[in-house]
Design an enzyme around this catalytic site. Structure first.
Site, PDB file in Angstrom:
ATOM      1  N   ARG A  40      27.700   4.105 -23.556  1.00  0.00           N
ATOM      2  CA  ARG A  40      26.975   2.847 -23.714  1.00  0.00           C
ATOM      3  C   ARG A  40      27.524   1.789 -22.756  1.00  0.00           C
ATOM      4  O   ARG A  40      28.734   1.539 -22.694  1.00  0.00           O
ATOM      5  CB  ARG A  40      27.144   2.365 -25.162  1.00  0.00           C
ATOM      6  CG  ARG A  40      26.581   1.001 -25.439  1.00  0.00           C
ATOM      7  CD  ARG A  40      25.075   1.031 -25.546  1.00  0.00           C
ATOM      8  NE  ARG A  40      24.541  -0.246 -25.979  1.00  0.00           N
ATOM      9  CZ  ARG A  40      23.243  -0.530 -25.984  1.00  0.00           C
ATOM     10  NH1 ARG A  40      22.359   0.367 -25.568  1.00  0.00           N
ATOM     11  NH2 ARG A  40      22.823  -1.704 -26.400  1.00  0.00           N
ATOM     12  N   GLN A  79      30.493  -0.143 -36.270  1.00  0.00           N
ATOM     13  CA  GLN A  79      30.606  -1.353 -35.440  1.00  0.00           C
ATOM     14  C   GLN A  79      30.528  -1.008 -33.949  1.00  0.00           C
ATOM     15  O   GLN A  79      29.872  -1.712 -33.172  1.00  0.00           O
ATOM     16  CB  GLN A  79      31.937  -2.060 -35.759  1.00  0.00           C
ATOM     17  CG  GLN A  79      32.048  -3.460 -35.205  1.00  0.00           C
ATOM     18  CD  GLN A  79      31.113  -4.431 -35.915  1.00  0.00           C
ATOM     19  OE1 GLN A  79      30.626  -4.152 -37.001  1.00  0.00           O
ATOM     20  NE2 GLN A  79      30.832  -5.547 -35.268  1.00  0.00           N
ATOM     21  N   PHE A 130      28.935   1.416 -32.621  1.00  0.00           N
ATOM     22  CA  PHE A 130      27.537   1.747 -32.321  1.00  0.00           C
ATOM     23  C   PHE A 130      26.616   0.526 -32.425  1.00  0.00           C
ATOM     24  O   PHE A 130      25.449   0.596 -32.047  1.00  0.00           O
ATOM     25  CB  PHE A 130      27.021   2.820 -33.288  1.00  0.00           C
ATOM     26  CG  PHE A 130      27.338   4.241 -32.901  1.00  0.00           C
ATOM     27  CD1 PHE A 130      28.626   4.739 -32.986  1.00  0.00           C
ATOM     28  CD2 PHE A 130      26.333   5.088 -32.461  1.00  0.00           C
ATOM     29  CE1 PHE A 130      28.911   6.055 -32.644  1.00  0.00           C
ATOM     30  CE2 PHE A 130      26.605   6.413 -32.114  1.00  0.00           C
ATOM     31  CZ  PHE A 130      27.903   6.894 -32.204  1.00  0.00           C
ATOM     32  N   GLU A 142      38.626  11.723 -57.736  1.00  0.00           N
ATOM     33  CA  GLU A 142      39.990  12.258 -57.911  1.00  0.00           C
ATOM     34  C   GLU A 142      41.044  11.156 -58.006  1.00  0.00           C
ATOM     35  O   GLU A 142      42.159  11.282 -57.524  1.00  0.00           O
ATOM     36  CB  GLU A 142      40.323  13.278 -56.818  1.00  0.00           C
ATOM     37  CG  GLU A 142      39.555  14.575 -57.049  1.00  0.00           C
ATOM     38  CD  GLU A 142      40.164  15.779 -56.378  1.00  0.00           C
ATOM     39  OE1 GLU A 142      41.394  15.833 -56.243  1.00  0.00           O
ATOM     40  OE2 GLU A 142      39.390  16.660 -56.000  1.00  0.00           O
TER      41      GLU A 142
HETATM   42  N1  CAA Z   1      52.395  15.809 -63.699  1.00  0.00           N
HETATM   43  C1  CAA Z   1      52.922  16.143 -64.906  1.00  0.00           C
HETATM   44  N2  CAA Z   1      52.999  15.261 -65.936  1.00  0.00           N
HETATM   45  C2  CAA Z   1      52.527  14.014 -65.732  1.00  0.00           C
HETATM   46  C3  CAA Z   1      51.980  13.608 -64.499  1.00  0.00           C
HETATM   47  C4  CAA Z   1      51.937  14.566 -63.462  1.00  0.00           C
HETATM   48  N3  CAA Z   1      51.435  14.235 -62.257  1.00  0.00           N
HETATM   49  N4  CAA Z   1      51.596  12.309 -64.600  1.00  0.00           N
HETATM   50  C5  CAA Z   1      51.909  11.913 -65.835  1.00  0.00           C
HETATM   51  N5  CAA Z   1      52.476  12.934 -66.518  1.00  0.00           N
HETATM   52  C6  CAA Z   1      52.994  12.924 -67.894  1.00  0.00           C
HETATM   53  C7  CAA Z   1      53.994  11.782 -68.131  1.00  0.00           C
HETATM   54  O1  CAA Z   1      55.314  12.198 -67.846  1.00  0.00           O
HETATM   55  C8  CAA Z   1      53.808  11.517 -69.611  1.00  0.00           C
HETATM   56  O2  CAA Z   1      54.497  12.533 -70.315  1.00  0.00           O
HETATM   57  P1  CAA Z   1      55.075  12.356 -71.826  1.00  0.00           P
HETATM   58  O3  CAA Z   1      53.924  12.512 -72.740  1.00  0.00           O
HETATM   59  O4  CAA Z   1      56.031  13.494 -71.964  1.00  0.00           O
HETATM   60  O5  CAA Z   1      55.690  11.012 -71.920  1.00  0.00           O
HETATM   61  C9  CAA Z   1      52.331  11.733 -69.806  1.00  0.00           C
HETATM   62  O6  CAA Z   1      51.898  12.604 -68.758  1.00  0.00           O
HETATM   63  C10 CAA Z   1      51.499  10.450 -69.747  1.00  0.00           C
HETATM   64  O7  CAA Z   1      51.726   9.836 -68.511  1.00  0.00           O
HETATM   65  P2  CAA Z   1      51.416   8.286 -68.266  1.00  0.00           P
HETATM   66  O8  CAA Z   1      52.109   7.476 -69.306  1.00  0.00           O
HETATM   67  O9  CAA Z   1      51.722   7.982 -66.843  1.00  0.00           O
HETATM   68  O10 CAA Z   1      49.847   8.248 -68.566  1.00  0.00           O
HETATM   69  P3  CAA Z   1      48.790   7.062 -68.465  1.00  0.00           P
HETATM   70  O11 CAA Z   1      47.897   7.136 -69.652  1.00  0.00           O
HETATM   71  O12 CAA Z   1      49.484   5.764 -68.189  1.00  0.00           O
HETATM   72  O13 CAA Z   1      47.846   7.463 -67.219  1.00  0.00           O
HETATM   73  C11 CAA Z   1      47.231   7.855 -64.936  1.00  0.00           C
HETATM   74  C12 CAA Z   1      48.322   7.829 -66.031  1.00  0.00           C
HETATM   75  C13 CAA Z   1      47.981   8.239 -63.695  1.00  0.00           C
HETATM   76  C14 CAA Z   1      46.546   6.500 -64.731  1.00  0.00           C
HETATM   77  C15 CAA Z   1      46.149   8.912 -65.284  1.00  0.00           C
HETATM   78  O14 CAA Z   1      45.371   8.511 -66.402  1.00  0.00           O
HETATM   79  C16 CAA Z   1      45.241   9.220 -64.107  1.00  0.00           C
HETATM   80  O15 CAA Z   1      45.605   9.968 -63.208  1.00  0.00           O
HETATM   81  N6  CAA Z   1      44.017   8.652 -64.068  1.00  0.00           N
HETATM   82  C17 CAA Z   1      43.041   8.971 -63.010  1.00  0.00           C
HETATM   83  C18 CAA Z   1      42.261  10.183 -63.390  1.00  0.00           C
HETATM   84  C19 CAA Z   1      41.491  10.778 -62.236  1.00  0.00           C
HETATM   85  O16 CAA Z   1      42.011  10.981 -61.153  1.00  0.00           O
HETATM   86  N7  CAA Z   1      40.216  11.111 -62.493  1.00  0.00           N
HETATM   87  C20 CAA Z   1      39.404  11.755 -61.547  1.00  0.00           C
HETATM   88  C21 CAA Z   1      38.831  13.012 -62.158  1.00  0.00           C
HETATM   89  S1  CAA Z   1      38.282  14.248 -61.054  1.00  0.00           S
HETATM   90  C22 CAA Z   1      36.911  13.591 -60.330  1.00  0.00           C
HETATM   91  O17 CAA Z   1      36.998  12.633 -59.667  1.00  0.00           O
HETATM   92  C23 CAA Z   1      35.568  14.219 -60.528  1.00  0.00           C
HETATM   93  C24 CAA Z   1      35.324  15.354 -59.658  1.00  0.00           C
HETATM   94  O18 CAA Z   1      34.725  16.319 -60.105  1.00  0.00           O
HETATM   95  C25 CAA Z   1      35.728  15.302 -58.213  1.00  0.00           C
END
Ligand code: CAA
Length: 393
Positions: free
Chosen positions: A278, A346, A348, A373
């Site tokens: 361009r 932008q 383009f 995710e």
């Molecule tokens: N691996 C292992 N354990 C884990 C972990 C991990 N990555 N993350 C947390 N935990 C454990 C913690 O140690 C805790 O353990 P205890 O019960 O022994 O205490 C427990 O899990 C709870 O952890 P949190 O207190 O951190 O939990 P929270 O309620 O505060 O939530 C969060 C944490 C990270 C916000 C979570 O809710 C989250 O990831 N949310 C986003 C969900 C998401 O990504 N959704 C998308 C779905 S897929 C999609 O998009 C559709 C599709 O088809 C593509």
């Protein structure tokens, strides 16, 4: 604290093996020959790409992480990420439709018993069937623990009731891993994971979402009304569901981030070509600093995102917990693809805003990487928790 020497000791290398180069080449050729020619029309009509999925399946570009024992190739996270970047370079709508079995089957691979793996995984290799990951609900997306779907034990069965939404490929899936509360009084500790065949009576696809971008990936909502499934379909123990979901997402987020890098790379390549052709003010626009600085930033950000993706996948393959690095990669790659595709439009100018050129689709497709995710805000939340409240395992 790791030092630079740690890299030498563990043999960090940016060189791909010959097998990895061949795999990447295969995926790139497939994306160029089979995906790109269909990307625009499938996007416009929101077509489920069953034909492309069947070809990808035939070439072994799906279900990459199923182990050889169950009929798969047992590829590493790193290999999967190489494939993911290329397929999404072709089109992230079609690429996500092909790659989503990784998320759907993830809980079975991570937490299934040998019998469950033998039941659910080999059919994915035999035929191009789809599976999905049923986590999100109308009132519980980011806040997983708020989910309302229930699973009540009744002798040798569970009875599930509730609804799921924003579920990739659910409308075409043979089965879905459904997360449901077996003990609603226990918050996240009361969530369990079940394999639910989608032809079970009481499972109803309620709608296919009409999305802004990635339109050739099916995203559906479904209801579960008195759905009876065998207790043998419970993955792990009752109450394991939340951690199974989190561990699955730790594994899949680098692959999704790789997809974002693929889309950003595509937008960058289009912008570079256009900037060379361009002409304004008697020179190609690539000669104007206002344009070539934008392109320099694109190249830098894409390379940085790719390196974060490589690092997070590598950590998984080293058997290390990579929650922090997976969220670094997903956050940075998602924000990068949004910035790069916006800047490509932008470059383009008016043509970029028109459907006659490919970059407006890439900008629409990019937005979803900041949402699915785990949104970019959730990635920051995970990163902040890892910094201030680090977990042991
Ligand atoms: N691996 C292992 N354990 C884990 C972990 C991990 N990555 N993350 C947390 N935990 C454990 C913690 O140690 C805790 O353990 P205890 O019960 O022994 O205490 C427990 O899990 C709870 O952890 P949190 O207190 O951190 O939990 P929270 O309620 O505060 O939530 C969060 C944490 C990270 C916000 C979570 O809710 C989250 O990831 N949310 C986003 C969900 C998401 O990504 N959704 C998308 C779905 S897929 C999609 O998009 C559709 C599709 O088809 C593509």
């Amino acid at each position: 604290m790791a030092t630079i020497d740690a890299g030498v000791e563990t043999g960090v290398s940016f060189a791909l093996t010959d097998e990895q180069k061949a795999l990447r080449e295969l995926a790139r050729e497939f994306a160029a020959d089979e995906i790109r020619p269909k990307a625009a029309s499938y996007d416009e009509l929101s077509t489920h790409p069953a034909d492309v999925i069947a070809k990808a399946h035939e070439l072994g570009l799906m279900n990459l992480h199923v182990s050889e024992e169950f009929g798969g190739l047992g590829l590493s996270a790193f290999d999967g990420m190489l494939v993911g970047e290329e397929l999404n370079w072709g089109c992230s709508g079609i690429g996500t439709a092909i790659g989503a079995n990784g998320l759907g089957a993830g809980p079975v691979i991570l937490a299934g018993s040998e019998e469950q793996k033998a039941q659910w995984l080999p059919p994915l290799l035999d035929e191009p069937i789809l599976c999905s990951f049923g986590l999100s609900e109308p009132d519980a997306g980011s806040d997983v623990a708020r989910m309302k779907t229930t699973a009540v034990r009744r002798s040798a069965d569970y009875v599930l009731n509730g609804s799921k939404t924003f579920i990739t490929n659910a409308g075409y899936a043979a089965w879905t891993v459904v997360f449901a509360k077996t003990d609603p009084s226990q918050g996240h500790r009361g969530i369990s994971a079940f394999v639910v065949p989608m032809d079970t009576p009481g499972v109803t696809i309620e709608k296919h979402l009409d999305k802004m971008g990635q339109r050739s990936t099916d995203t559906s909502a479904f209801a579960l009304t008195d759905v009876v499934i065998p207790a043998a379909n419970l993955l792990g123990e009752e109450g394991d569901g939340f951690k199974i979901a989190m561990r699955t997402l730790d594994f899949t987020r680098p692959g999704t981030a790789a997809g974002a890098v693929g889309v950003a790379q595509a937008a960058y390549e289009h912008a570079v070509e256009y900037a060379k052709e361009r002409v304004t003010f008697d020179v190609p626009i690539a000669m104007h600093q206002g344009v070539n600085f934008m392109i320099a930033d694109m190249a830098t950000q894409i390379e940085a995102a790719r390196l974060l993706v490589w690092q997070s996948a590598w950590l998984h393959d080293m058997g290390q917990r990579a929650t922090l690095q997976s969220s670094f990669a997903k956050l940075f790659a998602a924000d990068t693809v949004m910035k790069v595709t916006t800047d490509a439009v932008q470059v383009f100018g008016g043509y970029g805003y028109s459907k006659e050129y490919p970059v407006e689709k890439l900008m629409r497709d990019a937005k979803l990487f900041q949402i699915y995710e785990g949104t970019s805000q959730i990635q920051r939340l995970v990163i902040a928790k890892e910094i201030f409240l680090p977990r042991e395992s």
